[in-house]
Structures are given as C-alpha cells and as structure tokens.
Design a protein around this motif. Structure first.
Motif, short mmCIF file in Angstrom:
data_model
loop_
_atom_site.label_atom_id
_atom_site.label_comp_id
_atom_site.label_asym_id
_atom_site.label_seq_id
_atom_site.Cartn_x
_atom_site.Cartn_y
_atom_site.Cartn_z
N SER A 37 1.97 3.01 -3.23
CA SER A 37 0.98 3.61 -4.12
C SER A 37 1.08 5.13 -4.21
CB SER A 37 -0.44 3.19 -3.72
OG SER A 37 -0.76 3.70 -2.46
N ILE A 38 1.42 5.81 -3.13
CA ILE A 38 1.49 7.28 -3.17
C ILE A 38 2.61 7.75 -4.09
CG2 ILE A 38 1.90 9.36 -1.81
CD1 ILE A 38 0.40 7.96 0.49
N PHE B 262 -5.57 6.20 -2.44
CA PHE B 262 -4.84 5.49 -1.39
C PHE B 262 -5.79 4.66 -0.53
CE2 PHE B 262 -2.86 5.32 2.87
CZ PHE B 262 -1.74 4.57 2.54
N ILE B 263 -6.91 5.24 -0.15
CA ILE B 263 -7.89 4.50 0.66
C ILE B 263 -8.40 3.28 -0.11
CG2 ILE B 263 -10.24 4.62 1.63
CD1 ILE B 263 -9.57 7.53 2.43
N VAL C 51 -13.75 4.99 -6.28
CA VAL C 51 -13.07 4.41 -5.11
C VAL C 51 -13.49 2.95 -4.95
CG1 VAL C 51 -12.79 4.55 -2.61
CG2 VAL C 51 -12.89 6.64 -3.96
N ARG D 6 -8.28 11.85 -6.61
CA ARG D 6 -7.54 12.47 -5.50
C ARG D 6 -6.65 11.40 -4.88
NH1 ARG D 6 -11.97 15.17 -1.87
NH2 ARG D 6 -10.29 14.82 -0.39
N ILE D 7 -5.47 11.80 -4.45
CA ILE D 7 -4.51 10.84 -3.89
C ILE D 7 -5.10 10.14 -2.67
CG2 ILE D 7 -2.27 10.61 -2.75
CD1 ILE D 7 -1.23 12.76 -4.63
N ARG D 8 -5.80 10.90 -1.83
CA ARG D 8 -6.39 10.31 -0.63
C ARG D 8 -7.40 9.23 -0.98
NH1 ARG D 8 -10.99 12.35 3.07
NH2 ARG D 8 -11.76 12.67 0.99
N ASP D 9 -8.28 9.50 -1.95
CA ASP D 9 -9.29 8.52 -2.35
C ASP D 9 -8.64 7.28 -2.96
OD1 ASP D 9 -11.21 10.27 -1.46
OD2 ASP D 9 -11.71 11.03 -3.47
N SER E 220 0.81 -1.22 0.00
CA SER E 220 0.00 0.00 0.00
C SER E 220 0.85 1.27 0.00
CB SER E 220 -0.92 0.01 1.22
OG SER E 220 -1.81 -1.07 1.18
N SER F 117 -2.59 2.33 -9.18
CA SER F 117 -2.02 3.67 -9.12
C SER F 117 -2.02 4.32 -10.50
CB SER F 117 -0.59 3.62 -8.58
OG SER F 117 -0.58 3.15 -7.27
#
Length: 135
Positions: free
Chosen positions: A36-37, A113-114, A79, A108-111, A33, A99
């Motif tokens: 991924s960022i 990543f989650i 998502v 969005r990176i947050r979405d 995980s 990714s």
C-alpha cells in the motif's frame, strides 16, 4: 500482492494446500498491506501528472476543490472508511483500490496505511473463517 485477489484469494488457496492457517493469514496480511505505501506514492505521482495535462487541468481542479471541501468535515471518518472498505472481503475492495482512494482524498500515508492494515486484518479473519468452514 496481486491486484485482483490479494488476500481474498491467497488465504483460501493456502488453506487448500494444507499450509498453516495462521502462517497463511500472517503472510497474506503483511504482503497485502506492505504494497500500500508504494501504491499510494505511485498513485499520487499519477494524479499530479494528470493534473499537469492541459485539457484535464480544469476537471482535476474542480474535483480537487470538491474533495478539499468535503474532507474538512470527514477527516476522522476517512480512516474508518478505509478500514471498512478493505475489511469487507468483496472483489475490488482491497489494498490497491484503497490506496487509490487514499491518494485521491489526500490522506496522510500513515493514516491510510493504518486503515489498510486494520482492514486487511479484518478481511483476513473473515476469509480465513470462511475457508476453514468456521463462518
């Protein structure tokens, strides 16, 4: 973190080496995980570089317009789509591909990543169950 196997290969190998299954699961999910960022950011830079190449500019503009039009309708489903895409433990459906998809879809990176974390958790449970002969 390896692009082909990710946790789908790490968990069975760890369990075959008689390592603690929970530890293998946790390390595999975290490792798969966290990559991924940086991947999302890298893929975004690659895509912006491709958009700057003159002979690919028109093609990339058409693709971006098509994605932009469909993403307005599918913002909430993206998502869930990433979760299901990563969560089904098949070859090439891991964090690296998710990714790239998130970058292409301008998520969005947050979405993203989650979605990738939840998908990795789901895939990890399935692969651990199969590796331990539970499933």
């Amino acid at each position: 973190m390896m692009p082909v196997t990710e946790l789908r290969g790490a968990i069975p190998i760890g369990i075959a080496m008689n390592l603690d299954p929970l530890g293998v699961y946790a390390a595999s999910v975290i490792g798969s995980s966290l990559i991924s960022i940086p991947l999302i950011l890298t893929f975004r830079h690659i895509l912006s570089f491709i958009r700057g190449i003159s002979f690919l500019k028109n093609i990339s503009k058409k693709i971006d317009n098509k994605i932009e039009a469909s993403m307005k309708k599918l913002k909430s489903a993206s998502v869930l789509g990433i979760i299901l895409f990563v969560g089904i433990p098949l070859p090439t459906t891991g964090s690296w591909t998710a990714s790239a998809i998130a970058s292409i879809l301008h998520m969005r990176i947050r979405d993203a990543f989650i979605g990738i974390v939840l998908g990795n958790m789901m895939a990890g449970v399935i692969v651990t169950g199969i590796s331990m002969h539970i499933i």
